[in-house]
Each structure stands twice: as C-alpha cells, then as structure tokens.
Design an enzyme around this catalytic site. Sequence first.
Site, PDB file in Angstrom:
ATOM      1  N   LYS A  10      30.582  43.910  40.840  1.00  0.00           N
ATOM      2  CA  LYS A  10      29.989  45.233  40.643  1.00  0.00           C
ATOM      3  C   LYS A  10      30.551  45.850  39.382  1.00  0.00           C
ATOM      4  CE  LYS A  10      33.868  47.698  41.732  1.00  0.00           C
ATOM      5  NZ  LYS A  10      34.595  48.576  40.789  1.00  0.00           N
ATOM      6  N   ALA A 101      35.616  44.196  41.812  1.00  0.00           N
ATOM      7  CA  ALA A 101      35.516  44.018  43.272  1.00  0.00           C
ATOM      8  C   ALA A 101      35.441  42.560  43.695  1.00  0.00           C
ATOM      9  CB  ALA A 101      34.337  44.802  43.845  1.00  0.00           C
ATOM     10  N   SER A 104      36.985  42.260  47.184  1.00  0.00           N
ATOM     11  CA  SER A 104      36.071  42.882  48.144  1.00  0.00           C
ATOM     12  C   SER A 104      34.847  42.007  48.376  1.00  0.00           C
ATOM     13  CB  SER A 104      35.636  44.257  47.627  1.00  0.00           C
ATOM     14  OG  SER A 104      36.738  45.126  47.522  1.00  0.00           O
ATOM     15  N   ASP A 137      35.571  49.209  48.718  1.00  0.00           N
ATOM     16  CA  ASP A 137      34.492  48.574  47.962  1.00  0.00           C
ATOM     17  C   ASP A 137      33.760  47.496  48.753  1.00  0.00           C
ATOM     18  OD1 ASP A 137      35.061  50.137  45.782  1.00  0.00           O
ATOM     19  OD2 ASP A 137      36.064  48.571  44.633  1.00  0.00           O
TER      20      ASP A 137
END
Length: 306
Positions: A10, A101, A104, A137
């Site tokens: 992201k 991220a 994540s 996230d």
Amino acid sequence: MSVTVRVPAKVNVQLAVGAARPDGFHDLANVFLAVGLHDEVTVTPADALRVTCAGPDADQVPLDRTNLAARAAIALAERRGLEAAVHIHIAKDIPVAGGMAGGSADGAGALLACDTLWGTNASREELLDICAELGSDVPFSLVGGAALGTGRGEQLRTLDVGGTFHWVFAMAGRGLSTPAVFREFDRLTEGRDVPEPIASRELLDALAKGDPDALAAAVSNDLQPAALSLFPELADTLAAGRAAGALAALVSGSGPTTAFLAREAESAAKVAEALRASGTCRTVRTASGPTPGATVVAGTAGAAGA
C-alpha cells in the site's frame, strides 16, 4: 493440500495524524491505495507451526511467532479450536520495513490462506475483526483497492477510484521503526495543538475522478517531518524524484520508502531511471494502483479436509 494468497503493498496518499491517545495510539485519517507490488503467502499442513521466507531482504523477516503471518494463523485457530499446525511460506516482493505494509500484508494473506485451507468459512466481518486485532494496517491488506482508515486506521470505508495511478517507489538503505517515527512525531508536536485528523475532500475527489494532477496537489503525510528528522537523507531522494518530473513526492507511511506519483507509465519509468542514477536510494520499483486485496491464487476451500 496447500493454499497460496497474493496480497498487495500500500501507499498512503494521505496520512493525517492526531495527538496521542491515552492508550498510546493516535487517531488517523489514513487514505490507503493498494499498489501492484505483492507478497505471496502459501500455507501447507504440517506437524507444527513453521514460518519460512524467501525474496529480497528475507533475512530481515522474523520467522518466529512474532511474525504477523504466524500470529494470524494462531488467532484463527484459537477461535475455531484448531491447532495452528501449518507451514507458512512467504515469497517477499514488498519492501521489508519500508512503510508499505509488507508485514501487515503477510498477516492478511496468512489469515485468508488458513481460512481457505481449513475450510473454516469465517465471514468477512470476522476476518476483518481478526485483522484489526493483529494491527492497524492489516484490515486494509485484506480489503485492498482504496479505503479511508479511521480510528487507528483499522476502521475502513472503501473509496471509489476513477482511474489508474502510476507510482515509483525508492527503497532506502536502511529501515525505520514505525513506533520510533510516531514517538518522533509526538516529540516534534509536543506543546502544540494537533488538529483532529480529517480526510481531505480534494484528495477523495481526485481519487474518484482518477485525476493524477489533482491527487498530486492533495497528497500529504503528517509523519513525514518525523521520518525526515530520523532519516535526513530521505530529503535528497525526494528532491531527486521531484527534479525528475514526479507530480508529487512523499514518504510512504512511516517510511523510509519514498513514493512518487507520475502522470502515466512512461513518465513513471523516466522518474525511476533518474532515481536509480541519483545514488540517493538502494533500489527503485514502479507499480500502479488500485489493485485488489488479499486473493486466493492457488488451492481450494477446505483443501486440508477440515
């Protein structure tokens, strides 16, 4: 007997940060855009939980139970009364410790992969709930596309995007700790009135219209001063990208990856070439977005016969 999930990186096109809350977190208005750099997470039945990783900077990825992918498997298994007996293999392509991220993404990827492997049929709401427990996230890594994250970033509202946005990402020679960047933000804003974080209407409109020029005028990152304070050399990378014709240049999330918005793929390639020649960064990648969130690309529901 295995399931593979592809999950995107992201970029934060807006990251508005409020003052520290009593619990130590910060309220955010976090506008996420998923971009086409992906990790692939494969889960296979095993005698015990095990994590392996391959790809760029894989040696920096923890392989114990602190890894978000491992934590995701454990969280789902505990909810279903199962043993988290899987081998999780992460094929890394998202920069490690880069503010994009990657960890994540691996957590969201492992969660969807285990749900598919075990046939646990968790609802979207339950998966998002587990994601929120894992980290701020992680829910967006599951959802992908574009979204506004509020609270500490985990409360998502999907956003309309009217076109494709082209990006260049410059990876730095070392990482930055997200908690350290937030601590530096608190230090830099100490004694000042920190406004409530609110999503920019101009930015949301630019996304909806697919207008790169309007988006470039609206992008912002409240953590950028803190990241530059801890890693001053990032200013040289940002300057090199602007000089090469990027419409906008900003630190991605908590950094240290820097992100450059280009008008189209051709100009993104030119910015990337100039950044590679600048000597201000370690590696450079191009990607476009939005792209889908965590997606099963191999394997089937209930593959393990659960």
